[in-house]
Motif scaffolding. Structure first.
Motif, PDB file in Angstrom:
ATOM      1  N   LYS A  63      -6.366  -3.125 -14.817  1.00 51.83           N
ATOM      2  CA  LYS A  63      -6.236  -2.265 -13.641  1.00 51.83           C
ATOM      3  C   LYS A  63      -4.777  -2.093 -13.225  1.00 51.83           C
ATOM      4  O   LYS A  63      -4.384  -1.046 -12.727  1.00 51.83           O
ATOM      5  N   GLN A  91      -5.897   5.216  -3.952  1.00 47.28           N
ATOM      6  CA  GLN A  91      -6.925   4.887  -2.973  1.00 47.28           C
ATOM      7  C   GLN A  91      -6.781   3.416  -2.600  1.00 47.28           C
ATOM      8  O   GLN A  91      -6.731   2.565  -3.490  1.00 47.28           O
ATOM      9  N   GLN A  92      -6.680   3.125  -1.320  1.00 44.91           N
ATOM     10  CA  GLN A  92      -6.443   1.758  -0.868  1.00 44.91           C
ATOM     11  C   GLN A  92      -7.450   0.787  -1.497  1.00 44.91           C
ATOM     12  O   GLN A  92      -8.655   1.031  -1.510  1.00 44.91           O
ATOM     13  N   ASN A  93      -6.923  -0.317  -2.016  1.00 44.15           N
ATOM     14  CA  ASN A  93      -7.734  -1.318  -2.694  1.00 44.15           C
ATOM     15  C   ASN A  93      -7.162  -2.690  -2.377  1.00 44.15           C
ATOM     16  O   ASN A  93      -6.082  -3.041  -2.855  1.00 44.15           O
ATOM     17  N   ASP A  94      -7.866  -3.475  -1.564  1.00 42.44           N
ATOM     18  CA  ASP A  94      -7.358  -4.782  -1.139  1.00 42.44           C
ATOM     19  C   ASP A  94      -7.103  -5.709  -2.314  1.00 42.44           C
ATOM     20  O   ASP A  94      -6.108  -6.443  -2.332  1.00 42.44           O
ATOM     21  N   SER A 129       0.833  -1.200   0.000  1.00 42.71           N
ATOM     22  CA  SER A 129       0.000   0.000   0.000  1.00 42.71           C
ATOM     23  C   SER A 129       0.870   1.252   0.000  1.00 42.71           C
ATOM     24  O   SER A 129       0.598   2.218  -0.736  1.00 42.71           O
TER      25      SER A 129
END
Length: 202
Positions: A130, A87-90, A57
């Protein structure tokens, strides 16, 4: 173990062997500008420690902000083109962790001459719309840099770092080659490509 002729037979794991090389020659692991990956004494990260995703992250945040060390970079691979902040994205971070594991097990290290074709062959279907190939590789680079700054390394990196040092410095590899008269290996079929490469240097 002492044999009947009184010569010593050393028993070790391939990871411990890689770690021994890394710890002895860690100052040879440097960025493109000569800065050390590990300025402080490195510490083995516990397998129970789940901070890897936090490193990913942070790596993504640095890349999106443009505050990352990108040298050396593959000459035939475009750098990530990113405009907005991260933006945090698991899901993205888990994919990046998977890619990091693969690149590590393949023995790919930023200071070795990595090519776009090599990355495409290794990662295969791991890249998607992505996460471009360039972004995935950038995350790998920055992940290793952040781990070095915090003086951490893990089980797989023992082999990666030892292999990188021997590949970059044949004179050091020669020292180890001259040290061992015979090498016997058990469970070779379970070795990763990086482990196999380290073994074959001997």
């Amino acid at each position: 173990i002492l044999r009947e002729d009184e010569r010593t037979a050393l028993s070790t794991t391939i990871n411990s062997f890689g770690e021994k090389i890394f710890r002895k020659y860690r100052t040879l692991l440097v960025y493109g500008d000569g800065k050390l990956y590990y300025e402080q004494e490195p510490k083995l990260k516990s397998s129970q420690d789940n901070t890897d995703q936090l490193f990913v992250s942070k790596a993504l945040t640095n890349i999106y902000a443009g505050t990352w060390q990108s040298d050396p970079w593959p000459c035939d691979l475009e750098r990530p083109q990113l405009e907005e902040g991260y933006q945090q994205n698991d899901a993205v971070e888990i994919q990046c962790l998977d890619v990091i594991r693969i690149l590590c097990e393949q023995g790919i290290f930023p200071t070795l001459s990595v090519t776009k074709e090599q990355l495409e062959n290794v990662l295969g279907k791991k890249k998607n719309a992505k996460c471009s190939l360039s972004l995935l590789y950038a995350v790998y680079m920055v992940f290793l840099q952040l781990r070095g700054k915090d003086s951490y390394y893990n089980f797989e990196e023992q082999v990666l770092f030892g292999l990188t040092i021997l590949r970059q410095y044949p004179s050091i590899a020669k020292e180890y080659q001259m040290h061992y008269e015979h090498v016997l290996v058990d469970e070779l079929q379970d070795f990763t490509p990086a482990q196999s490469a380290l073994f074959l240097i001997l």
